[in-house]
Design a protein around this motif. Structure first.
Motif, PDB file in Angstrom:
ATOM      1  N   PRO A   3      40.459  44.894  31.026  1.00 19.25           N
ATOM      2  CA  PRO A   3      41.271  45.154  32.211  1.00 19.25           C
ATOM      3  C   PRO A   3      42.595  45.760  31.801  1.00 19.25           C
ATOM      4  CG  PRO A   3      41.167  42.811  31.722  1.00 19.25           C
ATOM      5  CD  PRO A   3      40.229  43.489  30.799  1.00 19.25           C
ATOM      6  N   PRO A   4      43.166  46.576  32.672  1.00 21.58           N
ATOM      7  CA  PRO A   4      44.395  47.283  32.302  1.00 21.58           C
ATOM      8  C   PRO A   4      45.537  46.336  31.967  1.00 21.58           C
ATOM      9  CG  PRO A   4      43.914  47.533  34.642  1.00 21.58           C
ATOM     10  CD  PRO A   4      42.732  46.896  34.022  1.00 21.58           C
ATOM     11  N   MET A   5      45.569  45.194  32.655  1.00 20.13           N
ATOM     12  CA  MET A   5      46.663  44.253  32.388  1.00 20.13           C
ATOM     13  C   MET A   5      46.651  43.843  30.928  1.00 20.13           C
ATOM     14  SD  MET A   5      48.264  43.708  35.190  1.00 20.13           S
ATOM     15  CE  MET A   5      49.024  42.120  34.986  1.00 20.13           C
ATOM     16  N   SER A   9      49.381  44.251  27.881  1.00 19.34           N
ATOM     17  CA  SER A   9      49.946  43.199  27.035  1.00 19.34           C
ATOM     18  C   SER A   9      49.767  43.549  25.562  1.00 19.34           C
ATOM     19  CB  SER A   9      49.310  41.857  27.356  1.00 19.34           C
ATOM     20  OG  SER A   9      48.274  41.575  26.474  1.00 19.34           O
ATOM     21  N   LEU A  16      56.092  44.890  19.880  1.00 15.70           N
ATOM     22  CA  LEU A  16      56.838  43.785  19.313  1.00 15.70           C
ATOM     23  C   LEU A  16      56.446  43.588  17.857  1.00 15.70           C
ATOM     24  CD1 LEU A  16      58.521  41.068  20.032  1.00 15.70           C
ATOM     25  CD2 LEU A  16      56.271  40.074  19.691  1.00 15.70           C
TER      26      LEU A  16
ATOM     27  N   LEU B  87      53.391  39.731  37.710  1.00 19.69           N
ATOM     28  CA  LEU B  87      52.616  40.914  37.303  1.00 19.69           C
ATOM     29  C   LEU B  87      51.354  41.050  38.147  1.00 19.69           C
ATOM     30  CD1 LEU B  87      52.877  40.731  33.393  1.00 19.69           C
ATOM     31  CD2 LEU B  87      54.011  42.344  34.926  1.00 19.69           C
ATOM     32  N   ALA B  88      50.641  39.924  38.322  1.00 20.00           N
ATOM     33  CA  ALA B  88      49.389  39.967  39.076  1.00 20.00           C
ATOM     34  C   ALA B  88      49.674  40.367  40.520  1.00 20.00           C
ATOM     35  CB  ALA B  88      48.690  38.619  39.019  1.00 20.00           C
ATOM     36  N   CYS B  91      50.461  44.083  40.708  1.00 17.16           N
ATOM     37  CA  CYS B  91      49.259  44.868  40.453  1.00 17.16           C
ATOM     38  C   CYS B  91      48.319  44.810  41.666  1.00 17.16           C
ATOM     39  CB  CYS B  91      48.578  44.325  39.207  1.00 17.16           C
ATOM     40  SG  CYS B  91      47.169  45.272  38.695  1.00 17.16           S
ATOM     41  N   ILE B 106      39.966  51.089  38.572  1.00 20.72           N
ATOM     42  CA  ILE B 106      40.871  50.111  37.960  1.00 20.72           C
ATOM     43  C   ILE B 106      40.556  48.713  38.469  1.00 20.72           C
ATOM     44  CG2 ILE B 106      43.259  49.321  37.884  1.00 20.72           C
ATOM     45  CD1 ILE B 106      44.134  52.191  37.752  1.00 20.72           C
ATOM     46  N   ILE B 109      37.445  47.337  36.920  1.00 20.15           N
ATOM     47  CA  ILE B 109      37.649  46.933  35.524  1.00 20.15           C
ATOM     48  C   ILE B 109      38.368  45.582  35.474  1.00 20.15           C
ATOM     49  CG2 ILE B 109      38.832  47.506  33.383  1.00 20.15           C
ATOM     50  CD1 ILE B 109      38.310  50.464  34.055  1.00 20.15           C
ATOM     51  N   VAL B 110      39.368  45.434  36.345  1.00 25.99           N
ATOM     52  CA  VAL B 110      40.077  44.157  36.399  1.00 25.99           C
ATOM     53  C   VAL B 110      39.101  43.038  36.757  1.00 25.99           C
ATOM     54  CG1 VAL B 110      41.833  42.811  37.595  1.00 25.99           C
ATOM     55  CG2 VAL B 110      42.294  45.168  36.983  1.00 25.99           C
ATOM     56  N   SER B 112      35.921  42.919  36.238  1.00 29.84           N
ATOM     57  CA  SER B 112      35.038  42.570  35.131  1.00 29.84           C
ATOM     58  C   SER B 112      35.779  41.720  34.104  1.00 29.84           C
ATOM     59  CB  SER B 112      34.462  43.826  34.484  1.00 29.84           C
ATOM     60  OG  SER B 112      35.515  44.557  33.899  1.00 29.84           O
ATOM     61  N   GLY B 113      37.109  41.872  34.056  1.00 30.35           N
ATOM     62  CA  GLY B 113      37.910  41.028  33.166  1.00 30.35           C
ATOM     63  C   GLY B 113      37.833  39.562  33.536  1.00 30.35           C
ATOM     64  N   TRP B 139      55.255  34.321  20.292  1.00 34.25           N
ATOM     65  CA  TRP B 139      54.719  35.440  21.077  1.00 34.25           C
ATOM     66  C   TRP B 139      53.219  35.568  20.947  1.00 34.25           C
ATOM     67  CZ3 TRP B 139      58.111  36.817  24.420  1.00 34.25           C
ATOM     68  CH2 TRP B 139      59.470  36.643  24.122  1.00 34.25           C
ATOM     69  N   LEU B 143      52.308  36.085  24.794  1.00 32.20           N
ATOM     70  CA  LEU B 143      51.949  37.406  25.338  1.00 32.20           C
ATOM     71  C   LEU B 143      50.513  37.460  25.879  1.00 32.20           C
ATOM     72  CD1 LEU B 143      53.794  39.889  22.962  1.00 32.20           C
ATOM     73  CD2 LEU B 143      54.334  39.292  25.324  1.00 32.20           C
ATOM     74  N   PRO B 144      49.508  37.013  25.113  1.00 34.52           N
ATOM     75  CA  PRO B 144      48.158  37.069  25.675  1.00 34.52           C
ATOM     76  C   PRO B 144      48.005  36.190  26.922  1.00 34.52           C
ATOM     77  CG  PRO B 144      48.061  36.732  23.308  1.00 34.52           C
ATOM     78  CD  PRO B 144      49.489  36.564  23.716  1.00 34.52           C
ATOM     79  N   VAL B 147      48.248  37.492  30.883  1.00 41.18           N
ATOM     80  CA  VAL B 147      47.217  38.272  31.575  1.00 41.18           C
ATOM     81  C   VAL B 147      46.374  37.374  32.472  1.00 41.18           C
ATOM     82  CG1 VAL B 147      45.253  39.772  31.214  1.00 41.18           C
ATOM     83  CG2 VAL B 147      47.165  39.794  29.615  1.00 41.18           C
ATOM     84  N   VAL B 152      45.067  39.051  39.908  1.00 37.54           N
ATOM     85  CA  VAL B 152      45.141  40.400  40.475  1.00 37.54           C
ATOM     86  C   VAL B 152      44.166  40.507  41.642  1.00 37.54           C
ATOM     87  CG1 VAL B 152      44.752  42.844  40.015  1.00 37.54           C
ATOM     88  CG2 VAL B 152      45.813  41.397  38.273  1.00 37.54           C
TER      89      VAL B 152
END
Lengths: 446, 277
Positions: A3-5, A9, A16, B87-88, B91, B106, B109-110, B112-113, B139, B143-144, B147, B152
Motif C-alpha cells: 500500500p502507498p502508505m 513510511s 532517516l 495520516l489515514a 488519505c 490506489i 492497493i491499500v 490489499s494491504g 524509530w 515508523l512502521p 501505517v 484508510v
C-alpha cells in the motif's frame, strides 16, 4: 503489492536511516583499519567496542565490572527473551543482515545449529583461549569443540550437572531408603505410591531432562564424522532409559503435570511429588515453587544404572560464542574468558542469575560451598560439584534441536495421556529429525 | 414465549461475559497475592492483599525498567496511533472527495494491504532497517507502526457518507483552503470514525509483538509486551520473575482499559449526534 502508505513510511525510514548511517560511518572507518588481522585473532590497535547479546537477568552489573577496568574494550549489552523464545531466531536474522552482535549467549544444545549455518568464529587461533582449556570442566570443553581438533566455537559459561532432590522428611518418616540405583528408585516409587504420593513428576514436554537422563545412561543421540550426521535416539542405553520410565508411567507411579506451571509447583509444594532428578539450578526452582517445604529437602547423587557406578547427567548450560561477523575476535574472546573464568565475574553471575560455573575453580566459590538453609543446611553444591566431574564428555547435540525437542515432546505428551510408548515417540522424533536435516540440506548418514 | 426469547440470548451473553472476564479476574487475584501464597491458595479468590507490595517491588526491580517499558509502550502506541490516524484520515478523505487518475487503483492497493498481516512484514522490515543500520532504535519500531491500511479504508467509507460535497463547495466559496477545510470542517464530521480508527490502531500497535522482538536488543527501548515476555521466558531459571510477570501483566492492561473507557464516550456521542441529524 505494498500500500502507498507503507511506501511512504519506507521513504521516510530510508531518509532517516541514511542520516543515521552517515553519522555512524565515521567511527566504523577507524575500526575497519584496526582489524586487518581479524582472522588470525590479533589484537586491534585502537579502542574497541563490542556488543554482547544475552538474556541473563542483571548481566549489566557484571559487564560493568569489566567496562570499569577495561577502558579500551568497552562491552555493550543487548538483551531479549531466552534463546528459543526468540533470541536465536534474532541471531540468525542478524547474521543474514550482517549486524549480528560480536558475542552471543548460546546454550550447548543450540551451538551445533549455529555451527552448521557457519555463524561462529573458530577461536582455536586465539592462544589465550586454547590455553584456558584446562580451567574448564572436561565435558564442557567437549560441548564447545564438538570433540574436534583445532576448533573452539564458544567459551563454556554455565552447566547443569544433575542430582537427586528428595523429601528427606517423607523418606525418613516412611522408612524408605534413599535410592542409589535406578532399581532402588523404582522400588522406592512403589512405596511412595503406597504412602499416598508420587516419587516424581515425569516431564512430558521438557525433553532436555530426558536427554540428561539418557546422557547419564550412556545414550548418544548425535554424532558427526566431519561430513555426515548420524542420528540415533534408539541406541541400547536410550532405549533402556525410555523403557524404565515407560514402566513407571504405565504403573502410574509418577505424576505427569506439565513442567514449569503452577500446577507443577503445587505438586511439590503440597508434597505430592517426593523427588526430582534435576540440574543444579533446580535447587532454586524448588525453593521458589515450593516455599512451604523449606528445610525438608536434601540432595543425593543421581541414582546409578549399576550399583556403585559414578556417572551423572547434565541438563542445561550455555556458552558465550563469538559470531563470525565480529571484527574483533581477539577482544571478544578476551572478554568471554574473563566473564566465564574470573572469580569476580563468576561470583557476580552466580549472584545475579544463579549460574553454576563451568570452570573447575568455580565449584569452590564461597557461595557454592556454604550450607543452604532450604535444604536443612546441607552443602548441596558439593553434590553437584562431584556430579559435574562425572558427566561424560562425548555427548553431542544435533543441529536442529528445537525441532527435535518439539517432535519428541509431541510423542511424550501422547504417552502421558495413554497412547504409544516413549520408545515409539523417540523413533518418530528420530525420523522427523532426519527429515528436517535433509530438508535443510544437512548431510545425514543412513 | 417472549420471555424464553429473551432468556436464551441473556444466557449466551452471560456465559460469554464470564468467559472473557474470568482470566482478568484470575490475573487480578493472582497479582494481589504474595509469592508464598500464590501457589497454595485458591486461584480465584483473594488471600492476604499484597498488591501494593508487588507493585512497589515491580516498579523498583532493575532501576524501574518496567515503568520505562510502560512509557515506551505509550509512546509507541499513543504516538503511532495519533499520527497514524491523521495520516489515514487524510488519505481516506482524499480518496473519497477528490477525483484524480488512479484513485481506484490506489484504493485497491491499500485494501490489499489490509490482508497482509503485520507479522509477515516484520522480517522484511528488519532487513531493510539493517541496510541503514537503523535497527535497535526507537524509530525502527515507531515508523512502521504509523501505517494503517484498514484505517484508510474506514476513513474513506466514512468520509463519503458523512462529509457532504455541498459543504465543501460552500467552504471553498468562502475562501477556505483545502487543508483548512479538512482540519476545521471535515475532520470534525469524521470524528467518530477517527476515534474508531485510533482505537483499532492503538490496539494493533500495542499487540504487534513480533516487530519489536525482531528489531530491538536494547532493554531500555522495549515496549511492555516484549519486556514481560522476556521475563516470562526466564521463569524457569529465575522463578522470582513470575510475580513480576503477573503484576506487570495486570498493570499493562490499564492503559488499554483507560483508552477504551475514555474514548468510547466520544464514539457513542458522535454516532448518536449523527443519527439525529
Amino acid at each position: 503489492m505494498r500500500p502507498p502508505m507503507r511506501s511512504l513510511s519506507i521513504l521516510l525510514t530510508s531518509a532517516l536511516a541514511v542520516t543515521l548511517a552517515a553519522c555512524s560511518s565515521g567511527s566504523d572507518d577507524s575500526t575497519d583499519e584496526a582489524t586487518g588481522g581479524a582472522a588470525s585473532c590479533a589484537p586491534a590497535s585502537g579502542n574497541v567496542e563490542l556488543t554482547y547479546t544475552t538474556w541473563i537477568p542483571g548481566i549489566e552489573d557484571v559487564v560493568k565490572l569489566w567496562n570499569d577496568k577495561n577502558p579500551n574494550i568497552q562491552v555493550k549489552v543487548q538483551t531479549g527473551p531466552n534463546g528459543n523464545g526468540g533470541t536465536y531466531a534474532n541471531f540468525f536474522n542478524q547474521l543474514k543482515a550482517g549486524n549480528a552482535p560480536d558475542l552471543g549467549h548460546i546454550e550447548y544444545d543450540a551451538l551445533p545449529s549455529f555451527r552448521v549455518q557457519d555463524g561462529l568464529t573458530n577461536l582455536a587461533s586465539c592462544s589465550e583461549v586454547t590455553a584456558a582449556k584446562d580451567q574448564f570442566v572436561d565435558w564442557t570443553w567437549g560441548q564447545v569443540t564438538f570433540g574436534e581438533e583445532n576448533s573452539v566455537y564458544g567459551i563454556p559459561q554455565d552447566t547443569g550437572p544433575m542430582a537427586l532432590f528428595y523429601r528427606k522428611d517423607l523418606f525418613e518418616k516412611n522408612n524408605i531408603p534413599v535410592p542409589t540405583t535406578w532399581e532402588e528408585y523404582a522400588a522406592a516409587a512403589e512405596k511412595v505410591k503406597t504412602a499416598g504420593g508420587y516419587i516424581t513428576n515425569f516431564s512430558q514436554s521438557d525433553i532436555s531432562q530426558f536427554a540428561g537422563l539418557s546422557w547419564q545412561a550412556g545414550g548418544r543421540w548425535f554424532s558427526n564424522d566431519g561430513s555426515k550426521w548420524t542420528v540415533n535416539f534408539q541406541d541400547d542405553n536410550t532405549k533402556k532409559v525410555a523403557d524404565y520410565w515407560q514402566d513407571l508411567i504405565s504403573k502410574k507411579l509418577v505424576s505427569s503435570v506439565p513442567p514449569w506451571t503452577t500446577e507443577w509447583d503445587n505438586a511439590y509444594n503440597k508434597g505430592n511429588a517426593w523427588t526430582w532428578v534435576s540440574a543444579v539450578w533446580g535447587a532454586n526452582s524448588i525453593m521458589s515453587g515450593a516455599p512451604d517445604t523449606s528445610g525438608k529437602w536434601a540432595v543425593a547423587p543421581m541414582p546409578q544404572w549399576t550399583a556403585g557406578g559414578t556417572s551423572a547427567g547434565n541438563w542445561g548450560g550455555s556458552s558465550t560464542a563469538v559470531f563470525k561477523s565480529s571484527k574483533h575476535p581477539y577482544e571478544a574472546a578476551k572478554f568471554a574468558l574473563w566473564l566465564n573464568t574470573s572469580e569476580e565475574a563468576l561470583t557476580a553471575l552466580n549472584k545475579a542469575a544463579q549460574l553454576y560455573p563451568a570452570t573447575k575453580a568455580g565449584a569452590t566459590l564461597p557461595a557454592l560451598t556454604e550450607g543452604v538453609e532450604f535444604y536443612g543446611g546441607q552443602k548441596i553444591y558439593e553434590v553437584f560439584a562431584t556430579a559435574s566431574t562425572q558427566v561424560a564428555a562425548d555427548f553431542a547435540w544435533g543441529p536442529t534441536m528445537t525441532d527435535t525437542y518439539a517432535s519428541a515432546s509431541d510423542g511424550f505428551k501422547a504417552v502421558v495421556s495413554g497412547t504409544g510408548t516413549l520408545n515409539d515417540a523417540l523413533k518418530t522424533a528420530q525420523e522427523k529429525t532426519v527429515a528436517t536435516l535433509k530438508s535443510q540440506s544437512i548431510p545425514v548418514a543412513e | 414465549m417472549k420471555n424464553v426469547n429473551r432468556i436464551g440470548p441473556m444466557v449466551v451473553m452471560a456465559a460469554a461475559t464470564l468467559y472473557f472476564l474470568v482470566p482478568i479476574w484470575w490475573l487480578l487475584v493472582a497479582a494481589s497475592k504474595s509469592r508464598a501464597q500464590f501457589n497454595n491458595t485458591t486461584p480465584l479468590w483473594f488471600a492476604d492483599f499484597s498488591l501494593g507490595d508487588n507493585l512497589s517491588e515491580l516498579f523498583a526491580y532493575r532501576d524501574g525498567v518496567f515503568l520505562r517499558w510502560m512509557l515506551n509502550s505509550v509512546l509507541y502506541t499513543g504516538g503511532a496511533a495519533l499520527i497514524g490516524t491523521v495520516l489515514a484520515a487524510m488519505c481516506g478523505y482524499a480518496l473519497a472527495k477528490y477525483r484524480f487518475p488512479g484513485r481506484e487503483a490506489i484504493f485497491n492497493i491499500v485494501l490489499s494491504g489490509v490482508l497482509v498481516p503485520a507479522t509477515a512484514l516484520a522480517l522484511p522490515l528488519f532487513l531493510i532497517f539493517s541496510q541503514f543500520e537503523a535497527t535497535n532504535t526507537f524509530w525502527s519500531v515507531f515508523l512502521p507502526s504509523l501505517v494503517n491500511p484498514f484505517g484508510v479504508y474506514l476513513a474513506r467509507i466514512y468520509a463519503t457518507a458523512s462529509v457532504p460535497d455541498e459543504l465543501l463547495e460552500a467552504s471553498r466559496l468562502d475562501g477556505s483552503g483545502e487543508v483548512r477545510t479538512f482540519f476545521t470542517i471535515s475532520a470534525k464530521l469524521m470524528f467518530p470514525a477517527l476515534v474508531t480508527i485510533f482505537l483499532f490502531h492503538f490496539v494493533a500497535v500495542w499487540n504487534n509483538f513480533l516487530l519489536p522482538l525482531i528489531m530491538l536488543g536494547n532493554e531500555r527501548l522495549f515496549p511492555v509486551t516484549l519486556g514481560l515476555y522476556s521475563w516470562n521466558t526466564q521463569v524457569n531459571q529465575i522463578p522470582e520473575l513470575r510475580m513480576f510477570v503477573l503484576t506487570g501483566a495486570l498493570v499493562s492492561i490499564v492503559p488499554l482499559v483507560i483508552a477504551f473507557l475514555f474514548l468510547q464516550r466520544f464514539w457513542r456521542n458522535g454516532l448518536g449526534s449523527g443519527a439525529i441529524k
